[in-house]
Motif scaffolding. Structure first.
Motif, PDB file in Angstrom:
ATOM      1  N   ILE A  34    -103.474  33.456  -1.280  1.00  0.00           N
ATOM      2  CA  ILE A  34    -103.327  34.722  -0.674  1.00  0.00           C
ATOM      3  C   ILE A  34    -103.919  34.982   0.543  1.00  0.00           C
ATOM      4  N   ASP A  35    -103.221  36.055   1.246  1.00  0.00           N
ATOM      5  CA  ASP A  35    -103.695  36.576   2.650  1.00  0.00           C
ATOM      6  C   ASP A  35    -104.656  37.643   1.993  1.00  0.00           C
ATOM      7  N   PRO A  36    -106.151  37.354   2.423  1.00  0.00           N
ATOM      8  CA  PRO A  36    -106.927  38.149   2.201  1.00  0.00           C
ATOM      9  C   PRO A  36    -106.863  39.655   2.826  1.00  0.00           C
ATOM     10  N   ASN A  37    -106.308  39.833   3.800  1.00  0.00           N
ATOM     11  CA  ASN A  37    -106.037  41.034   4.499  1.00  0.00           C
ATOM     12  C   ASN A  37    -105.104  41.889   4.132  1.00  0.00           C
ATOM     13  N   ARG A  38    -104.261  41.451   2.894  1.00  0.00           N
ATOM     14  CA  ARG A  38    -103.488  42.369   2.255  1.00  0.00           C
ATOM     15  C   ARG A  38    -104.203  43.149   1.176  1.00  0.00           C
ATOM     16  N   MET A  39    -105.409  42.666   0.843  1.00  0.00           N
ATOM     17  CA  MET A  39    -105.910  43.267  -0.323  1.00  0.00           C
ATOM     18  C   MET A  39    -106.633  44.734   0.159  1.00  0.00           C
ATOM     19  N   ASP A  40    -106.572  45.926  -0.869  1.00  0.00           N
ATOM     20  CA  ASP A  40    -107.186  46.997  -0.424  1.00  0.00           C
ATOM     21  C   ASP A  40    -108.544  46.697  -0.246  1.00  0.00           C
ATOM     22  N   ALA A  41    -109.318  47.544   0.424  1.00  0.00           N
ATOM     23  CA  ALA A  41    -110.651  47.196   0.519  1.00  0.00           C
ATOM     24  C   ALA A  41    -111.456  47.773  -0.773  1.00  0.00           C
ATOM     25  N   GLY A  42    -110.940  48.713  -1.461  1.00  0.00           N
ATOM     26  CA  GLY A  42    -111.932  48.908  -2.866  1.00  0.00           C
ATOM     27  C   GLY A  42    -111.534  47.961  -3.861  1.00  0.00           C
ATOM     28  N   TYR A  43    -110.972  46.798  -3.635  1.00  0.00           N
ATOM     29  CA  TYR A  43    -110.769  45.840  -4.740  1.00  0.00           C
ATOM     30  C   TYR A  43    -111.339  44.605  -4.376  1.00  0.00           C
ATOM     31  N   TRP A  44    -112.323  44.545  -3.390  1.00  0.00           N
ATOM     32  CA  TRP A  44    -113.274  43.409  -3.187  1.00  0.00           C
ATOM     33  C   TRP A  44    -114.523  43.199  -4.054  1.00  0.00           C
TER      34      TRP A  44
END
Length: 259
Positions: A42-52
């Motif tokens: 997965i491209d981590p930049n596609r994740m929303d900041a609140g889900y890390w």
């Protein structure tokens, strides 16, 4: 202090991780730690900041877990710090040279600025869990020395920081009810960090600046009406060490500092 090599050297120290905690969590949610490489990337930049940040409520789990490989300590590349000083007089001069440099973190993953803070929190938690170490995103080093500079020579301080490199996988989990999904992304994180008796190394760089090149520098020195990175003061021409490193570092001599 012995002079350290600049690159390609053997690791100063290697530490193995403790996978027990992260592997237990992965198995709990149906992920085989031995088959992480089979997960979709997965491209981590596609994740929303609140889900890390990883959250596990027993009925659901969401967030990122890091599973690092070895932690390797090596010297980073030399970098000039403070000012470089060229002797403009016909005699040897003594100068007090002070340098300060902030060393930060680099990663091969290509994390965008908008989620850097979240990503580094995952790295920080992983270093604590897997290596029982404290992780810092950046650190500041400072040193000073009184050195003799020969006529037409330029000298500056160079820092070789102790760096630690962690390479591994980051597993993204989204598990709620009967929905279980996992992805991964991988890469290296290199950050400043010392352990035990490992210490940064500061060396003195010195090179002779030919007369014509010295003349060019003097002509570029800043008059009051025209700011310049080159300044002449008390028989010396002063410029930022990083400029000297970039321009003359390939041929400048390197001398270790004995404390």
């Amino acid at each position: 202090m012995a002079l350290r090599p600049q690159g390609g050297q053997d690791p100063l120290l290697v530490r193995d991780p403790d996978y027990s905690e992260v592997d237990a969590t992965l198995r709990k949610w149906g992920i085989d730690p031995d088959k992480i490489q089979d997960l979709q990337v997965i491209d981590p930049n596609r994740m929303d900041a609140g889900y890390w940040k990883f959250k596990d409520t027993n009925s659901s789990a969401i967030g990122v877990l890091a599973r690092p490989q070895k932690m390797t300590y090596c010297f980073g590349p030399g970098t000039g710090m403070g000012d470089a000083v060229r002797n403009e007089t016909p005699d040897v001069i003594k100068r007090h040279i002070r340098g300060r440099r902030t060393i930060g973190t680099e990663t091969t993953i290509g994390i965008e600025a908008s989620i850097e803070a979240e990503f580094f929190e995952v790295v920080k938690a992983s270093v604590t869990t897997s290596f029982s170490q404290t992780w810092k995103q950046e650190t500041e080093s400072e040193d000073y020395l009184d050195i003799d500079i020969k006529p037409s020579h330029m000298s500056w301080l160079e820092l070789q920081p102790v760096m630690r490199e962690i390479e591994g996988d980051f597993i993204v989990l989204v598990c709620a009810g009967f929905f279980h999904a996992a992805w991964r992304f991988s890469g290296k994180v290199t950050s400043p960090g010392r352990e035990g008796d490992l210490q940064n190394v500061v060396t003195v760089r010195d090179t002779q600046i030919p007369s014509e090149e010295g003349k060019t520098l003097r002509e570029a020195a800043s008059p009051l009406s025209s700011p310049s990175p080159f300044v002449i003061s008390d028989g010396a021409l002063i410029l930022p060490a990083w400029i000297a490193e970039a321009k003359w570092g390939a041929t400048a001599s390197r001398t270790s500092i004995d404390r």
